[in-house]
Design a protein around this motif. Structure first.
Motif, mmCIF file in Angstrom:
data_model
loop_
_atom_site.group_PDB
_atom_site.id
_atom_site.type_symbol
_atom_site.label_atom_id
_atom_site.label_comp_id
_atom_site.label_asym_id
_atom_site.label_seq_id
_atom_site.Cartn_x
_atom_site.Cartn_y
_atom_site.Cartn_z
ATOM 1 N N GLY A 166 -22.076 37.457 -25.967
ATOM 2 C CA GLY A 166 -22.493 38.496 -26.899
ATOM 3 C C GLY A 166 -23.846 38.141 -27.490
ATOM 4 N N VAL A 167 -24.670 39.149 -27.737
ATOM 5 C CA VAL A 167 -26.005 38.935 -28.300
ATOM 6 C C VAL A 167 -26.116 39.683 -29.628
ATOM 7 N N ILE A 168 -26.605 38.991 -30.636
ATOM 8 C CA ILE A 168 -26.971 39.644 -31.898
ATOM 9 C C ILE A 168 -28.483 39.584 -31.981
ATOM 10 N N ASN A 169 -29.111 40.753 -32.104
ATOM 11 C CA ASN A 169 -30.551 40.819 -31.893
ATOM 12 C C ASN A 169 -31.358 41.238 -33.112
ATOM 13 N N CYS A 170 -32.676 41.048 -32.955
ATOM 14 C CA CYS A 170 -33.666 41.489 -33.945
ATOM 15 C C CYS A 170 -34.703 42.334 -33.217
ATOM 16 N N GLU A 171 -34.233 43.171 -32.302
ATOM 17 C CA GLU A 171 -35.122 43.823 -31.349
ATOM 18 C C GLU A 171 -35.888 45.014 -31.911
ATOM 19 N N GLN A 172 -35.910 45.112 -33.239
ATOM 20 C CA GLN A 172 -36.893 45.976 -33.897
ATOM 21 C C GLN A 172 -38.293 45.414 -33.617
ATOM 22 N N PHE A 173 -38.347 44.117 -33.295
ATOM 23 C CA PHE A 173 -39.602 43.418 -33.030
ATOM 24 C C PHE A 173 -39.698 43.104 -31.547
ATOM 25 N N GLU A 174 -40.876 43.346 -30.974
ATOM 26 C CA GLU A 174 -41.090 43.135 -29.543
ATOM 27 C C GLU A 174 -40.826 41.690 -29.138
ATOM 28 N N VAL A 175 -41.176 40.736 -30.005
ATOM 29 C CA VAL A 175 -40.971 39.325 -29.634
ATOM 30 C C VAL A 175 -39.496 39.027 -29.411
ATOM 31 N N CYS A 176 -38.611 39.720 -30.138
ATOM 32 C CA CYS A 176 -37.173 39.478 -29.977
ATOM 33 C C CYS A 176 -36.679 40.008 -28.630
ATOM 34 N N ILE A 177 -37.227 41.134 -28.195
ATOM 35 C CA ILE A 177 -36.877 41.655 -26.867
ATOM 36 C C ILE A 177 -37.273 40.642 -25.810
ATOM 37 N N GLN A 178 -38.460 40.084 -25.944
ATOM 38 C CA GLN A 178 -38.937 39.114 -24.968
ATOM 39 C C GLN A 178 -38.129 37.822 -25.018
ATOM 40 N N ARG A 179 -37.671 37.445 -26.213
ATOM 41 C CA ARG A 179 -36.793 36.273 -26.313
ATOM 42 C C ARG A 179 -35.512 36.497 -25.515
ATOM 43 N N ARG A 180 -34.909 37.666 -25.700
ATOM 44 C CA ARG A 180 -33.663 37.944 -24.990
ATOM 45 C C ARG A 180 -33.873 37.974 -23.479
ATOM 46 N N GLN A 181 -34.977 38.537 -23.050
ATOM 47 C CA GLN A 181 -35.261 38.585 -21.616
ATOM 48 C C GLN A 181 -35.419 37.178 -21.042
ATOM 49 N N GLY A 182 -36.124 36.308 -21.774
ATOM 50 C CA GLY A 182 -36.269 34.929 -21.330
ATOM 51 C C GLY A 182 -34.943 34.201 -21.307
ATOM 52 N N PHE A 183 -34.122 34.474 -22.309
ATOM 53 C CA PHE A 183 -32.782 33.870 -22.387
ATOM 54 C C PHE A 183 -31.926 34.283 -21.199
ATOM 55 N N GLU A 184 -31.848 35.587 -20.943
ATOM 56 C CA GLU A 184 -31.008 36.082 -19.849
ATOM 57 C C GLU A 184 -31.468 35.540 -18.500
ATOM 58 N N LYS A 185 -32.757 35.519 -18.289
ATOM 59 C CA LYS A 185 -33.280 35.047 -17.003
ATOM 60 C C LYS A 185 -32.903 33.588 -16.760
ATOM 61 N N ALA A 186 -33.057 32.750 -17.794
ATOM 62 C CA ALA A 186 -32.742 31.331 -17.652
ATOM 63 C C ALA A 186 -31.244 31.104 -17.490
ATOM 64 N N LEU A 187 -30.441 31.830 -18.257
ATOM 65 C CA LEU A 187 -28.984 31.666 -18.171
ATOM 66 C C LEU A 187 -28.475 32.042 -16.791
ATOM 67 N N LYS A 188 -28.895 33.199 -16.297
ATOM 68 C CA LYS A 188 -28.361 33.688 -15.025
ATOM 69 C C LYS A 188 -28.938 32.949 -13.824
ATOM 70 N N ALA A 189 -30.085 32.287 -14.014
ATOM 71 C CA ALA A 189 -30.630 31.478 -12.932
ATOM 72 C C ALA A 189 -29.720 30.301 -12.616
ATOM 73 N N LYS A 190 -29.056 29.778 -13.641
ATOM 74 C CA LYS A 190 -28.186 28.617 -13.465
ATOM 75 C C LYS A 190 -26.705 28.982 -13.427
ATOM 76 N N VAL A 191 -26.355 30.099 -14.081
ATOM 77 C CA VAL A 191 -24.962 30.562 -14.082
ATOM 78 C C VAL A 191 -24.982 32.046 -13.689
ATOM 79 N N PRO A 192 -25.090 32.346 -12.397
ATOM 80 C CA PRO A 192 -25.236 33.738 -11.950
ATOM 81 C C PRO A 192 -24.088 34.648 -12.367
ATOM 82 N N GLY A 193 -22.915 34.074 -12.596
ATOM 83 C CA GLY A 193 -21.771 34.890 -12.968
ATOM 84 C C GLY A 193 -21.707 35.250 -14.437
ATOM 85 N N ALA A 194 -22.650 34.742 -15.247
ATOM 86 C CA ALA A 194 -22.655 35.044 -16.681
ATOM 87 C C ALA A 194 -22.919 36.531 -16.908
#
Length: 328
Positions: A166-194
């Motif tokens: 689950g993600v709790i976000n601050c995506e009113q701000f563009e930097v938070c969207i980019q944080r989540r994108q970086g997070f998801e990419k790194a997580l799924k690169a190592k745990v594709p089933g996440a």
């Protein structure tokens, strides 16, 4: 006509108030005046102020800082920046409340001849390139990547190949969207089933706690939370604790503080934190302002801020020792 006169009088009174405040430390404008906007009352902004003071100083021969905390309110931000623009301060250091709603205020500052230095957050990129002098920024995708890698290692060690997040976000701000994108990419690169099963905004801490509890009700299968910034991360921790899930659901996220360090030190819920030190950001923003006051040109829009990573109880204890005054 009467309304126009009243508005003019109000502006002049506001400017006079600003000048009176700055005059208290010496002759107005003698060594420069800098307006500073803090987004909210989180400890991070106390760190920014510490960093600004360490670079800009606070003696009679240093620039005078005129500061405000807007409590994430674009209207308060607009009013302050309008006043700073009318007073023609030498620079404005700001963490804008909104990528879009803050554009008119920063446009006015630019048109008034006031150089704008963003830090932490800014307006949308195309507009920032027009109205902002420089942006002190820790790469948000890299920031998210730190948490994604930390969470991936946690799941792999636990033998979880298809975890629910689950993600709790601050995506009113563009930097938070980019944080989540970086997070998801790194997580799924190592745990594709996440799988990200839910992503909800909760800007203030109380709201983030509420969102966390709602997500746990709707998705009791959640294995971990990602909080995109300090309030979101701590909100997730408190939601997990309130539901009696400490030791069963992990939390990773961003932004260190005394409370975050203590939760990391405890280790039952909060496992890892990515951080951009407010003190370091303040120093960089202060140097950018000094360059403006000295008329030194810059050819780089983004001023990179370093990203630190903390993992586990030892790092929580280390942060508390290194920041014994609680300033992040």
């Amino acid at each position: 006509m009467k309304q126009a006169k009243r508005r003019l009088v109000a502006v002049l009174m506001a400017v006079a108030a600003v000048l009176a405040v700055t005059a208290a430390c010496g002759r107005v404008g003698e060594h420069g005046r800098i307006g500073v906007v803090y987004l909210n009352a989180e400890g991070y902004y106390a760190g920014v102020e510490r960093g600004l003071r360490s670079t800009l100083g606070h003696g009679d021969g240093d620039p005078q800082l005129v500061q405000t905390n807007i409590q994430s309110d674009p209207a308060k931000e607009s009013s302050f920046i309008n006043t700073m623009s009318s007073a023609k301060v030498d620079a404005l250091i700001v963490s804008p409340a909104s990528a879009t709603a803050s554009i008119p205020a920063l446009r006015l500052a630019k048109e008034s001849g006031v150089p704008v230095i963003c830090y932490n957050t800014c307006i949308e990129d195309a507009q920032a390139r027009k109205y902002v002098h420089s942006f002190v920024l820790g790469d948000p995708a890299e920031f998210g990547r730190v948490s994604g890698e930390q969470m991936a290692a946690y799941f792999l060690a636990a033998g979880k190949r298809a975890p629910k997040v689950g993600v709790i976000n601050c995506e009113q701000f563009e930097v938070c969207i980019q944080r989540r994108q970086g997070f998801e990419k790194a997580l799924k690169a190592k745990v594709p089933g996440a799988k990200i099963v839910a992503n909800q905004q909760g800007l203030a801490l109380d709201e983030a706690v509420e969102r966390g509890e709602q997500l746990l009700t709707a998705h009791p299968e959640i294995d971990a939370f990602y909080g995109e910034a300090g309030s979101q991360m701590l909100g997730a921790v408190k939601a997990v604790e309130a539901r009696g899930k400490a030791g069963k659901i992990a939390v990773f996220g961003g932004d260190m503080s005394v409370e975050a360090a203590k939760k990391l030190q405890d280790g039952r819920v909060l496992k890892g934190v990515a951080d951009i030190s407010g003190i370091k950001v303040g120093r960089l923003a202060g140097q950018a302002a000094r360059d403006v006051l000295a008329g030194r040109p810059t050819d780089k829009f983004v001023v990179p801020a370093p990203i630190d990573r903390y993992l586990g109880a030892k790092d929580g204890s280390r942060w508390l020792q290194e920041h014994s005054d609680g300033i992040p």
